[in-house]
Design an enzyme around this catalytic site. Sequence first.
Site, PDB file in Angstrom:
ATOM      1  NE  ARG A  46       4.398  -2.565  -2.918  1.00 32.23           N
ATOM      2  CZ  ARG A  46       3.524  -1.691  -2.497  1.00 32.23           C
ATOM      3  NH1 ARG A  46       2.634  -1.158  -3.333  1.00 32.23           N
ATOM      4  NH2 ARG A  46       3.456  -1.313  -1.232  1.00 32.23           N
ATOM      5  N   GLY A  47       2.317  -5.263  -1.678  1.00 35.63           N
ATOM      6  CA  GLY A  47       1.242  -4.695  -0.859  1.00 35.63           C
ATOM      7  C   GLY A  47       0.295  -5.836  -0.492  1.00 35.63           C
ATOM      8  CB  ALA A  48      -1.069  -6.908   2.782  1.00 41.04           C
ATOM      9  NE  ARG A  89       7.190  -9.703  -0.319  1.00 39.29           N
ATOM     10  CZ  ARG A  89       7.042  -8.379  -0.178  1.00 39.29           C
ATOM     11  NH1 ARG A  89       6.110  -7.741  -0.854  1.00 39.29           N
ATOM     12  NH2 ARG A  89       7.802  -7.704   0.668  1.00 39.29           N
ATOM     13  CD  GLN A 194       8.492  -0.676  -0.684  1.00 38.18           C
ATOM     14  OE1 GLN A 194       9.322   0.074  -0.196  1.00 38.18           O
ATOM     15  NE2 GLN A 194       8.509  -1.982  -0.477  1.00 38.18           N
ATOM     16  CG  ASP A 235       2.545  -6.180   4.986  1.00 35.86           C
ATOM     17  OD1 ASP A 235       2.886  -5.006   5.210  1.00 35.86           O
ATOM     18  OD2 ASP A 235       2.527  -6.691   3.854  1.00 35.86           O
ATOM     19  CG  ASN A 245       2.841  -1.358   7.345  1.00 34.26           C
ATOM     20  OD1 ASN A 245       2.386  -1.975   6.375  1.00 34.26           O
ATOM     21  ND2 ASN A 245       3.087  -0.061   7.284  1.00 34.26           N
ATOM     22  CE  LYS A 246       7.930  -2.590   2.931  1.00 39.64           C
ATOM     23  NZ  LYS A 246       8.756  -3.805   2.606  1.00 39.64           N
TER      24      LYS A 246
HETATM   25  O1  MRU Z   1       7.137  -4.976   0.750  1.00 38.87           O
HETATM   26  P1  MRU Z   1       5.809  -4.408   0.357  1.00 38.87           P
HETATM   27  O2  MRU Z   1       5.900  -3.272  -0.597  1.00 38.87           O
HETATM   28  O3  MRU Z   1       4.841  -5.473  -0.106  1.00 38.87           O
HETATM   29  O4  MRU Z   1       5.229  -3.834   1.714  1.00 38.87           O
HETATM   30  C1  MRU Z   1       3.956  -3.255   1.697  1.00 38.87           C
HETATM   31  C2  MRU Z   1       3.531  -2.695   2.993  1.00 38.87           C
HETATM   32  O5  MRU Z   1       4.194  -2.831   4.003  1.00 38.87           O
HETATM   33  C3  MRU Z   1       2.190  -2.036   3.015  1.00 38.87           C
HETATM   34  O6  MRU Z   1       2.177  -0.973   3.922  1.00 38.87           O
HETATM   35  C4  MRU Z   1       1.144  -3.073   3.443  1.00 38.87           C
HETATM   36  O7  MRU Z   1       1.229  -4.212   2.651  1.00 38.87           O
HETATM   37  C5  MRU Z   1      -0.213  -2.528   3.375  1.00 38.87           C
HETATM   38  S1  MRU Z   1      -0.763  -2.333   1.739  1.00 38.87           S
HETATM   39  C6  MRU Z   1      -2.328  -1.776   1.726  1.00 38.87           C
END
Ligand code: MRU
Length: 345
Positions: A46-48, A89, A194, A235, A245-246
Amino acid sequence: MSLKTIEWKDNSVIMIDQTKLPNSLEFVTYTDYNQIADAIKTLVVRGAPAIGVSGAFGLALAVLQCDTKDKDELITYLENAKKILFQTRPTAVNLTWGLEKIMRVAKNAGTVDEIRKSVIDAAKLMANEDIQINKSMGKNGSELFNDNDTIMTHCNAGALATVAYGTALGVIRATKESGKNIKVIATETRPVQQGSRLTAFELKHDGIDVSLIPDTAVGYTMANGLVDGVIVGADRILQTGHVFNKIGTYQVATMAKQHNIPFYVAAPLSTFDLKSNPEDVIIEQRKASEVTGIGDTKTAPDGIDVINPAFDMTPPKLISGIITENGIAKPPYNESIKKLFEAKK
Ligand code: MRU
């Protein structure tokens, strides 16, 4: 070296299984793009930026899975794999970016063998470039923080959200590497934690001073002078400077504004979506069980209605700067973001 989240080895993809952290550091090996799609959906990865590279590696597996000698057939197979990977996603734009970049490479190659080689090479290059981009971003952002600062971060925008080094945590790493003494406050980041599971784990793993707070203590820590700055990842960032973002990022940014604390976003140019308007962006809605329990323990009554958006939007007026590999954009974002992309050409 920080943790390596994704790797291509012997025609397979190796990933850290992030659902197992922080209790055990386990690696999974995939040889089928459907497994990659599943891994993205279930948050193994996970994470963009990490899901952008995972999508690219998914297509690299797909070229190996399809044993045709016909070019059109291979491209059709890849288009279908792209569709399956894309559906996993919806909010992080890096996934579309990674998939489209690899599809362009495939379509520009000559023979079937050339498609196979160029797709795998391009996905590997994307993974290597991700690390270099994070290091440049880190260097750019490290100038924003002072010796002895305590920096708050939300969710995980670290090595575990990228191939390695991280975006927001990359800036924190680079600040430390520049000789400054830095402390981090990580929010727990409910519902899937996370912050406590991943950010606290990776910073501790790398020997960076980190304290964990419940999400509900953001106001307390800021009001009591415990936070000098905030840095988060993204994201999707629009031309206007709206940042997706999250979930909870908007609350942290609002609270930072209330206490005159600078709020920064760190993201590579692959996280920018210069075409969409705020209302066009799909916010992923996730399953209720993430909210009605913690792990396997139930914390809410059966049958309760749940609203569980995975992301929110922070408006540009709350953002002090957006750190990228090409420099730092400051308000007004319409102009400064355009300049960052011009510098790329
Ligand atoms: O749901 P996730 O864990 O994929 O969400 C991740 C985030 O919101 C991060 O802050 C974002 O992707 C940036 S990662 C460098």
